[in-house]
Design a protein around this motif. Structure first.
Motif, PDB file in Angstrom:
ATOM      1  N   VAL A 487       2.695  14.291   2.650  1.00  0.00           N
ATOM      2  CA  VAL A 487       2.350  13.580   3.893  1.00  0.00           C
ATOM      3  C   VAL A 487       1.268  12.543   3.614  1.00  0.00           C
ATOM      4  O   VAL A 487       1.343  11.388   4.052  1.00  0.00           O
ATOM      5  N   HIS A 488       0.271  12.936   2.847  1.00  0.00           N
ATOM      6  CA  HIS A 488      -0.801  11.996   2.526  1.00  0.00           C
ATOM      7  C   HIS A 488      -0.275  10.805   1.731  1.00  0.00           C
ATOM      8  O   HIS A 488      -0.670   9.660   1.949  1.00  0.00           O
ATOM      9  N   PHE A 489       0.633  11.076   0.826  1.00  0.00           N
ATOM     10  CA  PHE A 489       1.199   9.993   0.023  1.00  0.00           C
ATOM     11  C   PHE A 489       1.984   9.016   0.889  1.00  0.00           C
ATOM     12  O   PHE A 489       1.882   7.794   0.742  1.00  0.00           O
ATOM     13  N   ALA A 490       2.775   9.531   1.802  1.00  0.00           N
ATOM     14  CA  ALA A 490       3.558   8.655   2.683  1.00  0.00           C
ATOM     15  C   ALA A 490       2.653   7.809   3.568  1.00  0.00           C
ATOM     16  O   ALA A 490       2.867   6.593   3.749  1.00  0.00           O
ATOM     17  N   VAL A 491       1.582   8.432   4.105  1.00  0.00           N
ATOM     18  CA  VAL A 491       0.648   7.666   4.942  1.00  0.00           C
ATOM     19  C   VAL A 491      -0.023   6.560   4.123  1.00  0.00           C
ATOM     20  O   VAL A 491      -0.192   5.429   4.584  1.00  0.00           O
ATOM     21  N   PHE A 492      -0.373   6.886   2.913  1.00  0.00           N
ATOM     22  CA  PHE A 492      -1.009   5.884   2.057  1.00  0.00           C
ATOM     23  C   PHE A 492      -0.079   4.709   1.779  1.00  0.00           C
ATOM     24  O   PHE A 492      -0.489   3.543   1.814  1.00  0.00           O
ATOM     25  N   ILE A 493       1.189   4.960   1.507  1.00  0.00           N
ATOM     26  CA  ILE A 493       2.163   3.891   1.248  1.00  0.00           C
ATOM     27  C   ILE A 493       2.321   2.999   2.468  1.00  0.00           C
ATOM     28  O   ILE A 493       2.374   1.760   2.387  1.00  0.00           O
ATOM     29  N   VAL A 494       2.397   3.613   3.673  1.00  0.00           N
ATOM     30  CA  VAL A 494       2.574   2.830   4.895  1.00  0.00           C
ATOM     31  C   VAL A 494       1.369   1.929   5.135  1.00  0.00           C
ATOM     32  O   VAL A 494       1.488   0.728   5.448  1.00  0.00           O
ATOM     33  N   GLN A 496      -0.779   0.823   2.972  1.00  0.00           N
ATOM     34  CA  GLN A 496      -0.825  -0.237   1.960  1.00  0.00           C
ATOM     35  C   GLN A 496       0.190  -1.330   2.252  1.00  0.00           C
ATOM     36  O   GLN A 496      -0.076  -2.522   2.084  1.00  0.00           O
ATOM     37  N   SER A 497       1.382  -0.969   2.722  1.00  0.00           N
ATOM     38  CA  SER A 497       2.399  -1.971   3.061  1.00  0.00           C
ATOM     39  C   SER A 497       1.948  -2.856   4.214  1.00  0.00           C
ATOM     40  O   SER A 497       2.128  -4.074   4.211  1.00  0.00           O
ATOM     41  N   VAL A 498       1.317  -2.249   5.236  1.00  0.00           N
ATOM     42  CA  VAL A 498       0.833  -3.025   6.383  1.00  0.00           C
ATOM     43  C   VAL A 498      -0.249  -4.006   5.940  1.00  0.00           C
ATOM     44  O   VAL A 498      -0.251  -5.185   6.328  1.00  0.00           O
ATOM     45  N   LEU A 499      -1.158  -3.547   5.131  1.00  0.00           N
ATOM     46  CA  LEU A 499      -2.226  -4.430   4.657  1.00  0.00           C
ATOM     47  C   LEU A 499      -1.654  -5.575   3.821  1.00  0.00           C
ATOM     48  O   LEU A 499      -2.096  -6.723   3.925  1.00  0.00           O
ATOM     49  N   PHE A 500      -0.686  -5.302   2.969  1.00  0.00           N
ATOM     50  CA  PHE A 500      -0.089  -6.361   2.144  1.00  0.00           C
ATOM     51  C   PHE A 500       0.629  -7.386   3.015  1.00  0.00           C
ATOM     52  O   PHE A 500       0.533  -8.593   2.792  1.00  0.00           O
ATOM     53  N   PHE A 501       1.344  -6.925   4.056  1.00  0.00           N
ATOM     54  CA  PHE A 501       2.042  -7.841   4.952  1.00  0.00           C
ATOM     55  C   PHE A 501       1.052  -8.730   5.698  1.00  0.00           C
ATOM     56  O   PHE A 501       1.263  -9.941   5.857  1.00  0.00           O
ATOM     57  N   CYS A 502      -0.064  -8.122   6.161  1.00  0.00           N
ATOM     58  CA  CYS A 502      -1.093  -8.910   6.860  1.00  0.00           C
ATOM     59  C   CYS A 502      -1.689  -9.965   5.929  1.00  0.00           C
ATOM     60  O   CYS A 502      -1.964 -11.097   6.340  1.00  0.00           O
ATOM     61  N   TYR A 503      -1.889  -9.609   4.655  1.00  0.00           N
ATOM     62  CA  TYR A 503      -2.466 -10.565   3.711  1.00  0.00           C
ATOM     63  C   TYR A 503      -1.516 -11.738   3.477  1.00  0.00           C
ATOM     64  O   TYR A 503      -1.931 -12.887   3.413  1.00  0.00           O
TER      65      TYR A 503
END
Length: 518
Positions: A487-494, A496-503
């Motif tokens: 669960v922690h790994f999945a939350v971390f991936i999500v 990170q993806s949101v932050l990359f998209f915002c950048y």
């Protein structure tokens, strides 16, 4: 019948002797001819010509010039080398002798380094002997249609035949245009494939022109041995101009290398038995008289200044000038004190290491003492027998003995430091005694450490055989849980993806805003 036989023997004897002597003389003459034919040829006499050479240190003068040489283009002289071209695109540089080489046979030793970051280099370096100085041109930085010979160290493959880096000897009578498309292979008199780029040691090339034969030897740069040459190429019946300039040039193109020449040494060659005249005889009589007159004038001025100085300073007359120089005794004393200083530093370092060993030994003694006290409290319950107590007692005694020896050794080190710090020559015997005591202490420490090692190994084996000791094992450590769950790994991936998209969105907006100003 007997008389006739005797007479026949008497007449045949001189004939036999004459035949034997003739055969012996013929055999000696044939042997002499054979040995004479295999006699190795004597090497030519070499004389160094400083006016056609340069090497470090102090290669260049304060104004950046090279004595007896001129440089042009992008060449950069320094104290230790001449950088013909730096590792920049489209660079050209040359260095040439100011005076013409007028002797018939010569030998040049060139030490250079070609280095670059790319897998391929460009364009290369060349050594010239031409009637005119080619200060600038398209052939490795020098002029085309030269009259003479050029030894090319080509590092770029123009024709795509994968035959580079290569070394070529190309001659020209002043009318030929260099064939760049084929790397000059159609005009080469001799060639060999050698990789001279990015070697651990400088590459050395020996170019010899002797009796109308040019020989090129190369040192591959894998060894510091200066005489480790291997054969590259040889051209017989080669005619070059009787007089000419020596030069070195280099060029870069789309790719670039640093072309550095560390030394260029020229030697005049002469046949054995025909030694060249001394250098003094080559100076014209007018110049020799001029130099002699200048020297005499300088000597007279110097004598006048000495007399004036002695008249103005009569007290300074007769004072020895030996105080400005170091005598043999002073040098020996200085070396002795330098040696004592090094010994002092080594003993200080040993003293620090000994202090660390003492701390470790004290810690071991305290741990063993605690174990002995714990075992002593449990001795009444039958968990420790008398043999184990004796072994632990011997271990403690050995450790205490080691501590005592280490303390003695530390005290001896401290005394040695004080003796050396005083720097008195009379205390040399004391230093030697201290070193002997130090060796004895180290031997004692080794013996006690071996005893402790044997006792500890014996105790380990005895405890392994004792079943009562097996019950006293430490509890096993429970397995550690996983640091990261699914669960922690999945939350971390999500996240990170949101932050990359915002950048990405932010960067695109910034670029769009920047385009409005153009």
């Amino acid at each position: 019948m007997a008389v006739s036989i005797a007479q026949r023997r008497a007449t045949s004897a001189p004939l036999f002797i004459l035949t034997f002597l003739t055969a012996l003389i013929f055999h000696h003459s044939v042997a002499d001819t054979a040995t004479g034919s295999h006699t190795p040829e004597e090497p030519p006499h070499r004389r160094f010509e400083y006016k056609y050479s340069f090497k470090g240190p102090h290669l260049s003068q304060t104004d950046g010039s090279i004595p007896f040489w001129i440089h042009s283009g992008n060449a950069i002289p320094s104290a230790d080398q001449v950088r013909i071209t730096p590792s920049l695109k489209s660079q050209r540089g040359t260095v040439w002798t100011k005076n013409k080489v007028s002797f018939e046979n010569w030998e040049a030793e060139v030490t250079f380094r070609v280095s670059g970051r790319g897998r391929m280099g460009a364009d290369g370096l060349a050594v010239w002997f031409t009637t005119e100085q080619g200060l600038d041109g398209p052939v490795y930085g020098a002029a085309d249609q030269w009259n003479g010979v050029g030894i090319f160290f080509d590092s770029f493959d123009n024709d795509g035949k994968k035959n580079n880096p290569a070394i070529m000897v190309v001659g020209n009578n002043g009318n030929l245009v260099f064939d760049h498309q084929n790397d000059g292979t159609t005009q080469a008199l001799g060639t060999c494939l050698r990789d001279f780029r990015n070697k651990p040691y400088p590459v050395r090339a020996k170019i010899t022109y002797y009796k109308k034969t040019m020989t090129v030897m190369i040192n591959n740069g894998f060894t510091p041995d200066k005489e480790d040459y291997e054969f590259c190429t040889k051209i017989d019946n080669m005619n070059i101009p009787s007089e000419g300039f020596l030069g070195i040039s280099a060029a870069t193109g789309g790719l670039a290398d640093d072309h550095d020449v560390l030394s260029f040494l020229l030697f005049r060659l002469s046949e054995p038995g025909q030694q060249p005249p001394p250098p003094e005889s080559e100076i014209p009589k007018e110049e020799k008289d001029k130099y002699q007159e200048e020297f005499q004038n300088f000597q007279q001025e110097l004598d006048k200044k000495k007399e004036e100085f002695q008249k103005e300073h009569p007290d300074v007359q007769g004072e020895p000038m030996e105080d400005l120089y170091e005598t043999v005794n002073d040098r020996e004393i200085r070396q002795v004190f330098e040696g004592q200083n090094r010994i002092h530093l080594e003993i200080k370092q040993l003293h620090r290491q000994l202090a660390m060993i003492l701390d470790e030994q004290r810690r071991y003694v305290s741990v063993i003492t605690d174990e002995v006290s714990k075992k002593g409290t449990n001795a009444e319950s039958g968990q420790l027998d008398s043999a184990s107590q004796q072994q632990l007692g011997s271990v403690v005694a050995s450790q205490q003995e080691i501590l005592k020896n280490l303390n003695d050794l530390r005290n001896s080190f401290y005394e040695s430091l004080k003796q050396i710090g005083s720097a008195q020559p009379q205390q040399g015997n004391a230093v030697g005694l201290g070193s002997y005591e130090t060796i004895q202490h180290f031997n004692d420490i080794k013996e006690h450490l071996h005893m402790v090692k044997r006792d500890v190994e014996h105790m380990v084996q005895r405890n392994a055989q004792n079943p009562a000791e097996k019950a006293m094992k430490c509890p096993e450590v429970p397995p550690m849980p996983a640091c990261l769950s699914t669960v922690h790994f999945a939350v971390f991936i999500v996240v990170q993806s949101v932050l990359f998209f915002c950048y990405i969105m932010y960067k695109s907006q910034q670029e769009a805003a920047a385009k409005k100003f153009f």
